[in-house]
Design a protein around this motif. Structure first.
Motif, PDB file in Angstrom:
ATOM      1  N   THR A   1      -8.363 -35.951  -1.701  1.00 43.01           N
ATOM      2  CA  THR A   1      -8.838 -37.071  -0.769  1.00 43.01           C
ATOM      3  C   THR A   1      -9.896 -37.554  -1.992  1.00 43.01           C
ATOM      4  O   THR A   1     -10.668 -36.931  -2.679  1.00 43.01           O
ATOM      5  N   ILE A   2      -9.857 -38.800  -1.950  1.00 42.52           N
ATOM      6  CA  ILE A   2     -10.654 -39.674  -2.948  1.00 42.52           C
ATOM      7  C   ILE A   2     -11.697 -40.480  -2.378  1.00 42.52           C
ATOM      8  O   ILE A   2     -11.292 -41.596  -1.424  1.00 42.52           O
TER       9      ILE A   2
ATOM     10  N   CYS B   1     -15.105 -35.389  -0.154  1.00 40.81           N
ATOM     11  CA  CYS B   1     -13.694 -35.903  -0.867  1.00 40.81           C
ATOM     12  C   CYS B   1     -13.895 -34.795  -2.194  1.00 40.81           C
ATOM     13  O   CYS B   1     -14.766 -34.103  -2.504  1.00 40.81           O
ATOM     14  N   ASP B   2     -12.689 -34.758  -2.745  1.00 41.65           N
ATOM     15  CA  ASP B   2     -12.421 -33.915  -4.063  1.00 41.65           C
ATOM     16  C   ASP B   2     -12.652 -34.801  -5.296  1.00 41.65           C
ATOM     17  O   ASP B   2     -12.755 -34.065  -6.150  1.00 41.65           O
ATOM     18  N   ILE B   3     -12.358 -35.905  -5.069  1.00 41.47           N
ATOM     19  CA  ILE B   3     -12.595 -36.914  -6.337  1.00 41.47           C
ATOM     20  C   ILE B   3     -13.572 -38.043  -5.943  1.00 41.47           C
ATOM     21  O   ILE B   3     -13.114 -38.805  -4.999  1.00 41.47           O
TER      22      ILE B   3
ATOM     23  N   VAL C   1      -7.817 -42.339   0.925  1.00 42.12           N
ATOM     24  CA  VAL C   1      -9.246 -42.673   0.571  1.00 42.12           C
ATOM     25  C   VAL C   1     -10.394 -43.141   1.478  1.00 42.12           C
ATOM     26  O   VAL C   1     -10.182 -43.827   2.229  1.00 42.12           O
ATOM     27  N   LEU C   2     -11.409 -42.687   1.097  1.00 45.51           N
ATOM     28  CA  LEU C   2     -12.545 -42.831   1.857  1.00 45.51           C
ATOM     29  C   LEU C   2     -13.528 -43.917   1.035  1.00 45.51           C
ATOM     30  O   LEU C   2     -13.561 -43.814  -0.014  1.00 45.51           O
ATOM     31  N   VAL C   3     -14.257 -44.837   1.912  1.00 45.34           N
ATOM     32  CA  VAL C   3     -14.977 -45.952   1.062  1.00 45.34           C
ATOM     33  C   VAL C   3     -16.170 -45.970   1.617  1.00 45.34           C
ATOM     34  O   VAL C   3     -16.515 -45.622   2.776  1.00 45.34           O
ATOM     35  N   CYS C   4     -17.170 -46.385   0.892  1.00 41.13           N
ATOM     36  CA  CYS C   4     -18.590 -46.580   1.233  1.00 41.13           C
ATOM     37  C   CYS C   4     -19.160 -47.628   0.444  1.00 41.13           C
ATOM     38  O   CYS C   4     -19.122 -47.808  -0.806  1.00 41.13           O
ATOM     39  N   ASP C   5     -19.632 -48.853   1.260  1.00 38.71           N
ATOM     40  CA  ASP C   5     -20.340 -49.999   0.529  1.00 38.71           C
ATOM     41  C   ASP C   5     -21.189 -50.425   1.930  1.00 38.71           C
ATOM     42  O   ASP C   5     -20.604 -51.498   2.497  1.00 38.71           O
ATOM     43  N   PRO C   6     -22.401 -50.161   1.908  1.00 42.18           N
ATOM     44  CA  PRO C   6     -23.276 -50.498   3.080  1.00 42.18           C
ATOM     45  C   PRO C   6     -23.503 -52.001   3.263  1.00 42.18           C
ATOM     46  O   PRO C   6     -23.239 -52.568   4.256  1.00 42.18           O
TER      47      PRO C   6
ATOM     48  N   ALA D   1     -15.178 -30.327  -7.569  1.00 46.16           N
ATOM     49  CA  ALA D   1     -14.874 -31.738  -7.413  1.00 46.16           C
ATOM     50  C   ALA D   1     -14.997 -32.312  -8.403  1.00 46.16           C
ATOM     51  O   ALA D   1     -15.634 -32.053  -9.591  1.00 46.16           O
ATOM     52  N   TRP D   2     -14.593 -33.392  -8.600  1.00 44.09           N
ATOM     53  CA  TRP D   2     -14.571 -34.463  -9.879  1.00 44.09           C
ATOM     54  C   TRP D   2     -15.493 -35.763  -9.378  1.00 44.09           C
ATOM     55  O   TRP D   2     -15.362 -36.424  -8.425  1.00 44.09           O
ATOM     56  N   LEU D   3     -16.245 -36.220 -10.431  1.00 47.04           N
ATOM     57  CA  LEU D   3     -17.188 -37.268 -10.429  1.00 47.04           C
ATOM     58  C   LEU D   3     -16.751 -38.171 -11.531  1.00 47.04           C
ATOM     59  O   LEU D   3     -16.599 -37.751 -12.669  1.00 47.04           O
ATOM     60  N   ILE D   4     -16.200 -39.364 -11.149  1.00 49.08           N
ATOM     61  CA  ILE D   4     -15.666 -40.237 -11.979  1.00 49.08           C
ATOM     62  C   ILE D   4     -16.551 -41.597 -11.956  1.00 49.08           C
ATOM     63  O   ILE D   4     -16.498 -42.128 -10.990  1.00 49.08           O
TER      64      ILE D   4
END
Length: 380
Positions: free
Chosen positions: A122-123, A172-174, A146-151, A205-208
């Motif tokens: 899950t990205i 999320c995993d990434i 894919v999960l999304v966030c943009d207020p 988890a991975w932060l990119i």
């Protein structure tokens, strides 16, 4: 020919190809150290993201037009330009494909080095603007959840699947950051990813981050990395242009703010600014500036039994982020990569092409299908 004197960032490609013979003079300057004195005779200022364009730089100069060949405006004092009635042009979306390609190269390297089957993960994508939306579309084309966030986009009714930031981070995993750097407004991003928020990421988890460095608190990130609770890949840095060796040593992959530095992405930025300048000044420009041809990749030379491993090898044949990681590591002096070295790495960055421009020869159907979804489009 209009009597225009242009000062342009020395790291902006193809400016001469667009403007030579169409303006009276064109002078290159280092963007990081550009001063008012450098603009004493300039009508037009063309920059990239490293130049702070504000009253301190422009007051007392004859500059009448400012262009930034970048997707962001956090380095531009837009209020001051408006007060002074100085037209401003920038290049939203110019390098969106480049950043998406960079991310897929990162994921390909993590796949091979860390056995990360990212397409099964899950990205989460934070920031779904010109760049983030392309990243989301490419990942979903590959079948990724894919999960999304943009207020801001959600408040405009443009992102019905928006998730609250805390819920996304915990799920999320990434986690991919494509946010601008803002200090004001209803949703400021400055130091958004602090100790409390980073602590909610799943263990391992991975932060990119290919957005802006200051959206992450450096000490909090370093603490999580040293504790083995988090993995990270950074293209942008909390204290950029300075990169501390302590943080560099803890990330899996690193680059000097070049995710959008494909030949196509940078050329797109210059072209967009040149055309807006031409419209303002009444210049006649060429239809296009030619780009060099690309040598095909022979798929068989990168063969792997597993189709996705094979595809990862081909993506990395176009661009391998391990090279940038090694280069940054070799650039450390006195405990850091300093600003001058950081800027030099960007100025002399090797040519990188986008996936869609690279021909692939002799790819079997199953490989071709996966490569197409990754972004390759030329098959022989």
């Amino acid at each position: 020919m209009p009597t225009l004197h242009v000062v342009a960032d020395g790291n902006m490609p193809h400016v001469e190809a667009w403007l030579t013979g169409r303006v009276q003079s064109l002078v290159r300057q280092a963007g990081r150290t550009l001063s008012s004195a450098d603009l004493a005779g300039a009508d037009v200022l063309l920059v990239r993201s490293v130049t702070q364009v504000n009253q301190a730089l422009l007051q007392g100069t004859p500059v009448r037009f400012v262009g930034s060949a970048t997707i962001g405006t956090d380095h531009i004092d837009l209020d001051y330009l408006q007060q002074q009635q100085i037209p401003f042009a920038y290049a939203p979306g110019c390098n969106a494909q480049s950043v998406a390609d960079w991310l897929l190269s990162i994921l390909s390297r993590l796949h091979l080095d860390h056995d990360l089957c990212w397409w099964q993960q899950t990205i989460g994508v934070v920031g779904v603007g010109n760049v983030g939306s392309v990243v989301v579309a490419r990942l979903r084309q590959l079948g990724v959840r894919v999960l999304v966030c943009d207020p801001e986009k959600h408040q405009q009714g443009l992102l019905p699947d928006h998730l609250d930031l805390a819920a996304l981070v915990a799920s999320c995993d990434i986690l991919c950051l494509h946010t601008p750097h803002t200090r004001t407004g209803p949703n400021p991003t400055d130091q958004l990813f602090d100790q409390a928020l980073l602590a909610t990421l799943r263990p391992g988890a991975w932060l990119i981050n290919a957005g802006r460095g200051p959206v992450v608190v450096a000490d909090a990130l370093l603490q999580r990395l040293r504790g083995g609770e988090l993995n990270a890949v950074l293209d942008v840095w909390p204290e950029e242009p300075r990169v501390p060796q302590a943080l560099l040593a803890e990330v899996a992959l690193a680059s000097p703010h070049v995710a959008g530095y494909s030949l196509e992405g940078r050329a797109n930025g210059t072209a967009m600014i040149a055309r807006q300048l031409a419209q303002w000044a009444g210049l006649s420009l060429p239809d296009a500036v030619p780009r060099p041809p690309v040598r095909p990749l022979e798929a068989g030379l990168y063969y792997q039994d597993d189709i996705r491993q094979w595809a990862s090898e081909l993506v990395l044949a176009v661009y391998d982020p391990a090279r940038d990681t090694a280069t940054l590591g070799c650039s450390v002096q006195d405990g850091q990569v300093d600003a001058a070295m950081f800027d030099s790495l960007r100025k002399h960055y090797p040519t990188r092409r986008e996936l869609h421009s690279v021909p692939i020869a002799q790819a079997p159907p199953a490989l071709r299908d996966w490569l197409s979804r990754l972004g390759f489009s030329r098959f022989m």
